[in-house]
Design a protein around this motif. Structure first.
Motif, short mmCIF file in Angstrom:
data_model
loop_
_atom_site.label_atom_id
_atom_site.label_comp_id
_atom_site.label_asym_id
_atom_site.label_seq_id
_atom_site.Cartn_x
_atom_site.Cartn_y
_atom_site.Cartn_z
N ASN A 1 115.03 139.11 106.28
CA ASN A 1 113.94 140.02 105.97
C ASN A 1 113.58 140.01 104.49
N PHE A 2 114.52 139.58 103.65
CA PHE A 2 114.27 139.60 102.21
C PHE A 2 115.30 138.70 101.54
N SER A 3 114.92 138.14 100.39
CA SER A 3 115.84 137.31 99.62
C SER A 3 115.64 137.56 98.14
N MET A 4 116.70 137.33 97.38
CA MET A 4 116.64 137.52 95.93
C MET A 4 117.40 136.40 95.24
N ASP A 5 116.71 135.70 94.35
CA ASP A 5 117.30 134.62 93.56
C ASP A 5 117.74 135.23 92.24
N ILE A 6 119.06 135.25 91.99
CA ILE A 6 119.61 135.96 90.84
C ILE A 6 120.09 134.97 89.78
N HIS A 7 119.64 135.22 88.54
CA HIS A 7 119.98 134.35 87.40
C HIS A 7 120.51 135.18 86.25
N GLY A 8 121.23 134.51 85.36
CA GLY A 8 121.63 135.14 84.12
C GLY A 8 120.58 134.90 83.05
N MET B 1 116.40 138.37 86.92
CA MET B 1 117.07 137.84 85.74
C MET B 1 117.88 138.98 85.11
N THR B 2 119.19 138.83 85.05
CA THR B 2 120.01 139.92 84.56
C THR B 2 120.89 139.49 83.38
N SER B 3 120.97 140.35 82.39
CA SER B 3 121.82 140.10 81.23
C SER B 3 123.29 140.38 81.55
N GLN B 4 123.56 140.95 82.72
CA GLN B 4 124.93 141.30 83.09
C GLN B 4 125.53 140.32 84.09
N TYR B 5 124.96 139.15 84.19
CA TYR B 5 125.39 138.15 85.17
C TYR B 5 126.87 137.81 85.03
N ASN B 6 127.32 137.67 83.78
CA ASN B 6 128.72 137.27 83.54
C ASN B 6 129.59 138.43 83.10
N THR B 7 129.19 139.66 83.43
CA THR B 7 129.99 140.82 83.08
C THR B 7 131.31 140.80 83.84
N ASN B 8 132.37 141.25 83.18
CA ASN B 8 133.67 141.33 83.85
C ASN B 8 133.68 142.51 84.83
N GLY B 9 134.32 142.30 85.96
CA GLY B 9 134.45 143.39 86.94
C GLY B 9 133.20 143.55 87.77
N THR B 10 132.51 144.66 87.59
CA THR B 10 131.28 144.93 88.32
C THR B 10 130.19 145.32 87.34
#
Length: 300
Positions: free
Chosen positions: A161-168, A228-237
């Motif tokens: 029903n929906f998709s999201m392509d997530i990048h750093g 596009m997220t700046s938290q892509y490589n954040t530790n934990g969650t």
């Protein structure tokens, strides 16, 4: 008749009486102890086993000279009719290091079902494969090829029903956008994300990854956005990624057609009104001998 020899104390009789008394006391004690033990609650192991979270199913979508695509299924509500696909690893230098998976695992009470496609390219610099005749492919080339040739077809065949392509993203500004004009649902989801999170809307001037992921998905009637997220490589969650997932989870995909129909009806009424207005002014327009061409503005 008088017995000249009076009866004396018989110790044997006393011993017998005492033995009988002891036996009776022991029997009563055993009986009482037996009843009390039967009445005592049986101590059970009250430590319940940990509640079983939805078991995550891992399957390899493709494994070739470009790399590996792993599909992780079972997040959220597995019984939901709404299925959302998240894609990670396209154009990422360290695709295995992302916080999306751990954040989704810690997202509670989700309404929809979620699957994650994790793309991991081979880390060599040369590929000498006579089948695809590809040489000197970059990591970006490999991830885009893996997405285009395996992820996209799998999402389409499963009719998500929906998709999201997530990048750093390297800077501190996270954003979402839709790389196509041919998708009503995707635009509505982007609006919902921007209205309910701190993530803004911004369309880059150029991008290649969308040609291999979101654009072909949209062309096959699968709504898709780029995050596009700046938290892509954040530790934990990541609280930001969790908020974005929450905004998607609160989006009403099931009744979206209702709002679309209402919009279409309103547009039709407006167009009818414009036609009537144009007909009323047709006589004055016909008297004008000069035609002026104005600038046409396309509203996205």
């Amino acid at each position: 008749m008088y017995d000249p020899e009076p009866r004396g104390f018989n110790p044997l009789r006393l011993i017998i009486i005492m033995v009988i008394a002891v036996v009776i006391i022991m029997g009563v004690t055993v009986a009482l102890n037996g009843n009390s033990s039967n009445n005592e609650p049986v101590e059970n192991n009250t430590t319940a086993p940990p509640a079983e979270v939805n078991p995550i199913e891992k399957s390899v979508v493709v494994n070739n000279s470009y790399g590996v695509v792993t599909k992780m299924s079972g997040y959220g509500n597995k019984t939901s009719d709404i299925h959302v696909a998240l894609i990670v690893g396209v154009d990422v230098k360290t695709p295995a290091s992302n916080v999306v998976v751990s954040t989704l695992e810690n997202s509670k009470n989700l309404k929809y079902a979620y699957d994650i496609y994790v793309i991991e390219p081979t880390n060599d610099t040369n590929i000498n494969n006579t089948t695809n005749n590809s040489n000197n492919l970059t990591l970006n080339n490999k991830t885009e090829a893996l997405a285009d040739e395996s992820v996209v077809p799998d999402i389409i065949s499963n009719n998500y029903n929906f998709s999201m392509d997530i990048h750093g993203v390297s800077d501190s500004n996270s954003f979402v956008f839709v790389p196509s004009e041919d998708t009503y649902t995707s635009k509505k989801v982007v609006t919902a994300i921007s209205n309910n999170t701190d993530v803004g809307v911004y369309t880059p001037s150029s991008y290649t990854y969308a040609r291999y992921v979101s654009i072909p998905l949209i062309s096959n009637n699968i709504p898709s956005v780029v995050y596009m997220t700046s938290q892509y490589n954040t530790n934990g969650t990541s609280s930001e990624i969790g908020d974005v997932i929450g905004a998607v989870d609160n989006f009403d995909f099931e009744h979206l057609d209702d709002s679309l129909n209402n919009t279409t009806t309103n547009d039709t009424s407006q167009n009818t009104s414009n036609v009537n207005s144009s007909n009323n002014n047709s006589s004055s327009d016909s008297n004008n001998s000069t035609q002026t061409d104005g600038n046409s503005e396309i509203i996205d």
